[in-house]
Scaffold this active site. Structure first.
Site, PDB file in Angstrom:
ATOM      1  CD  GLU A   1      -2.859  -1.294   0.913  1.00 35.44           C
ATOM      2  OE1 GLU A   1      -3.283  -0.310   0.267  1.00 35.44           O
ATOM      3  OE2 GLU A   1      -3.412  -2.400   0.933  1.00 35.44           O
TER       4      GLU A   1
ATOM      5  CE1 TYR B   1       7.667   0.052  -3.554  1.00 35.60           C
ATOM      6  CE2 TYR B   1       5.976   1.740  -3.389  1.00 35.60           C
ATOM      7  CZ  TYR B   1       7.010   1.021  -2.835  1.00 35.60           C
ATOM      8  OH  TYR B   1       7.386   1.279  -1.545  1.00 35.60           O
TER       9      TYR B   1
HETATM   10  C1  LIG Z   1      10.844   5.828  -1.959  1.00 38.70           C
HETATM   11  C2  LIG Z   1      12.313   5.742  -1.560  1.00 38.70           C
HETATM   12  C3  LIG Z   1      12.518   4.491  -0.711  1.00 38.70           C
HETATM   13  C4  LIG Z   1      13.165   5.674  -2.837  1.00 38.70           C
HETATM   14  O1  LIG Z   1      14.508   5.470  -2.461  1.00 38.70           O
HETATM   15  P1  LIG Z   1      15.745   5.856  -3.431  1.00 38.70           P
HETATM   16  O2  LIG Z   1      16.936   5.134  -2.948  1.00 38.70           O
HETATM   17  O3  LIG Z   1      15.831   7.325  -3.563  1.00 38.70           O
HETATM   18  O4  LIG Z   1      15.236   5.245  -4.824  1.00 38.70           O
HETATM   19  P2  LIG Z   1      16.148   4.832  -6.081  1.00 38.70           P
HETATM   20  O5  LIG Z   1      17.309   5.775  -6.176  1.00 38.70           O
HETATM   21  O6  LIG Z   1      16.452   3.396  -5.969  1.00 38.70           O
HETATM   22  O7  LIG Z   1      15.152   5.086  -7.285  1.00 38.70           O
HETATM   23  C5  LIG Z   1      14.724   4.065  -8.107  1.00 38.70           C
HETATM   24  C6  LIG Z   1      13.605   4.533  -9.020  1.00 38.70           C
HETATM   25  O8  LIG Z   1      12.479   4.946  -8.266  1.00 38.70           O
HETATM   26  C7  LIG Z   1      11.881   6.110  -8.856  1.00 38.70           C
HETATM   27  N1  LIG Z   1      11.952   7.197  -7.864  1.00 38.70           N
HETATM   28  C8  LIG Z   1      12.499   7.125  -6.637  1.00 38.70           C
HETATM   29  N2  LIG Z   1      12.353   8.306  -5.981  1.00 38.70           N
HETATM   30  C9  LIG Z   1      11.697   9.126  -6.828  1.00 38.70           C
HETATM   31  C10 LIG Z   1      11.249  10.474  -6.755  1.00 38.70           C
HETATM   32  N3  LIG Z   1      11.435  11.220  -5.645  1.00 38.70           N
HETATM   33  N4  LIG Z   1      10.603  10.994  -7.817  1.00 38.70           N
HETATM   34  C11 LIG Z   1      10.401  10.252  -8.927  1.00 38.70           C
HETATM   35  N5  LIG Z   1      10.802   8.969  -9.056  1.00 38.70           N
HETATM   36  C12 LIG Z   1      11.442   8.412  -8.028  1.00 38.70           C
HETATM   37  C13 LIG Z   1      12.647   6.399 -10.102  1.00 38.70           C
HETATM   38  O9  LIG Z   1      11.954   5.758 -11.145  1.00 38.70           O
HETATM   39  C14 LIG Z   1      13.974   5.723  -9.859  1.00 38.70           C
HETATM   40  O10 LIG Z   1      14.540   5.196 -11.015  1.00 38.70           O
HETATM   41  P3  LIG Z   1      15.438   6.105 -11.998  1.00 38.70           P
HETATM   42  O11 LIG Z   1      16.449   6.769 -11.112  1.00 38.70           O
HETATM   43  O12 LIG Z   1      16.002   5.094 -12.942  1.00 38.70           O
HETATM   44  O13 LIG Z   1      14.474   7.056 -12.599  1.00 38.70           O
HETATM   45  C15 LIG Z   1      12.730   7.014  -0.759  1.00 38.70           C
HETATM   46  O14 LIG Z   1      12.399   8.153  -1.511  1.00 38.70           O
HETATM   47  C16 LIG Z   1      12.085   7.147   0.622  1.00 38.70           C
HETATM   48  O15 LIG Z   1      12.616   6.641   1.614  1.00 38.70           O
HETATM   49  N6  LIG Z   1      10.926   7.844   0.716  1.00 38.70           N
HETATM   50  C17 LIG Z   1      10.290   8.092   2.005  1.00 38.70           C
HETATM   51  C18 LIG Z   1       9.691   6.832   2.577  1.00 38.70           C
HETATM   52  C19 LIG Z   1       8.568   6.291   1.703  1.00 38.70           C
HETATM   53  O16 LIG Z   1       7.654   7.012   1.363  1.00 38.70           O
HETATM   54  N7  LIG Z   1       8.641   4.985   1.341  1.00 38.70           N
HETATM   55  C20 LIG Z   1       7.695   4.333   0.460  1.00 38.70           C
HETATM   56  C21 LIG Z   1       6.438   3.945   1.123  1.00 38.70           C
HETATM   57  S1  LIG Z   1       6.651   2.723   2.425  1.00 38.70           S
END
Ligand SMILES: CC(C)(COP(=O)(O)OP(=O)(O)OC[C@H]1O[C@@H](n2cnc3c(N)ncnc32)[C@H](O)[C@@H]1OP(=O)(O)O)[C@@H](O)C(=O)NCCC(=O)NCCS
Length: 159
Positions: free
Chosen positions: A114, A125
Site C-alpha cells: 500500500e 514500484y
Molecule cells: C521511496 C524511496 C525508498 C526511494 O529510495 P531511493 O533510494 O531514492 O530510490 P532509487 O534511487 O532506488 O530510485 C529508483 C527509481 O524509483 C523512482 N523514484 C524514486 N524516488 C523518486 C522520486 N522522488 N521521484 C520520482 N521517481 C522516483 C525512479 O523511477 C527511480 O529510477 P530512476 O532513477 O532510474 O528514474 C525514498 O524516496 C524514501 O525513503 N521515501 C520516504 C519513505 C517512503 O515514502 N517509502 C515508500 C512507502 S513505504
C-alpha cells in the site's frame, strides 16, 4: 548497485538492527503523513513468524531498509525507506529487488503493498513491474488529521 553496499537480513528481533532501522525511519518519513512506525511497532512485527527486515549499509552506516511480512505464499512490503541524504542512487531499488529475491527463495509467489497516492515511490514500484490493484480512500491519517488515499499494488512473482 552502489559500491560497498551491504544488504543484511534479519528474520527475528535484533536490537541493533531495529535501532538502525529506526534511525532511517525518523529521517525518511515526512511526519505530515503519519506513516513512520515506532520502535514498539517494529519490534512487535519482528516477533511474528514470516517477517524479515533487510538493512542496506555502507560500513556500519544504515542507509535504508525494507520490512516484509509473509503468510504462506503471499507477502506484503510493509515499509521501504532510504535516508534523505542517500536517495536517488539506487538504494531503494536495490532493497526492493533484494526483498523480491528473498521472497522467491522462500517460495513466495506474490508481493502486495500500500502506498500513499501522492508518494513518488509509486514510480519505483511501477518500474519494478508492480500492478495497480485498487485505491483505498482515506487510508492514511496525517498528524493534522487529514486523510490521504492509498493505492494498492501487487506483483505476481511466478511470471
Ligand atoms: C521511496 C524511496 C525508498 C526511494 O529510495 P531511493 O533510494 O531514492 O530510490 P532509487 O534511487 O532506488 O530510485 C529508483 C527509481 O524509483 C523512482 N523514484 C524514486 N524516488 C523518486 C522520486 N522522488 N521521484 C520520482 N521517481 C522516483 C525512479 O523511477 C527511480 O529510477 P530512476 O532513477 O532510474 O528514474 C525514498 O524516496 C524514501 O525513503 N521515501 C520516504 C519513505 C517512503 O515514502 N517509502 C515508500 C512507502 S513505504
Amino acid at each position: 548497485m552502489m559500491h560497498n553496499l551491504s544488504l543484511d537480513l534479519y528474520e527475528a528481533v535484533d536490537r541493533d538492527a531495529m535501532a538502525d532501522a529506526m534511525d532511517v525511519m525518523v529521517a525518511a518519513f515526512d511526519p505530515a503523513y503519519g506513516e513512520a512506525w515506532t520502535l514498539p511497532q517494529l519490534a512487535g512485527v519482528m516477533t511474528m513468524p514470516g517477517t524479515w527486515l533487510t538493512i542496506a549499509r555502507i560500513d556500519a552506516t544504515p542507509l535504508g531498509f525494507a520490512l516484509v511480512r509473509s503468510v504462506l505464499d503471499e507477502c506484503e512490503l510493509l515499509l521501504l525507506a532510504v535516508a534523505p541524504l542517500w536517495r536517488g542512487r539506487g538504494v531503494g531499488e536495490t532493497l526492493l529487488h533484494d526483498s523480491l529475491r528473498t521472497a522467491r527463495r522462500k517460495g513466495i509467489t506474490s508481493m502486495n503493498l500500500e502506498v500513499r497516492a501522492s508518494n513518488n515511490a509509486i514510480r519505483l514500484y511501477e518500474k519494478a513491474k508492480f500492478e495497480f490493484v485498487h485505491r483505498r480512500p482515506g487510508y492514511y491519517r496525517g498528524n493534522d488529521g487529514q486523510l490521504y488515499d492509498a493505492l494498492s499494488f501487487r506483483i505476481d512473482m511466478r511470471i
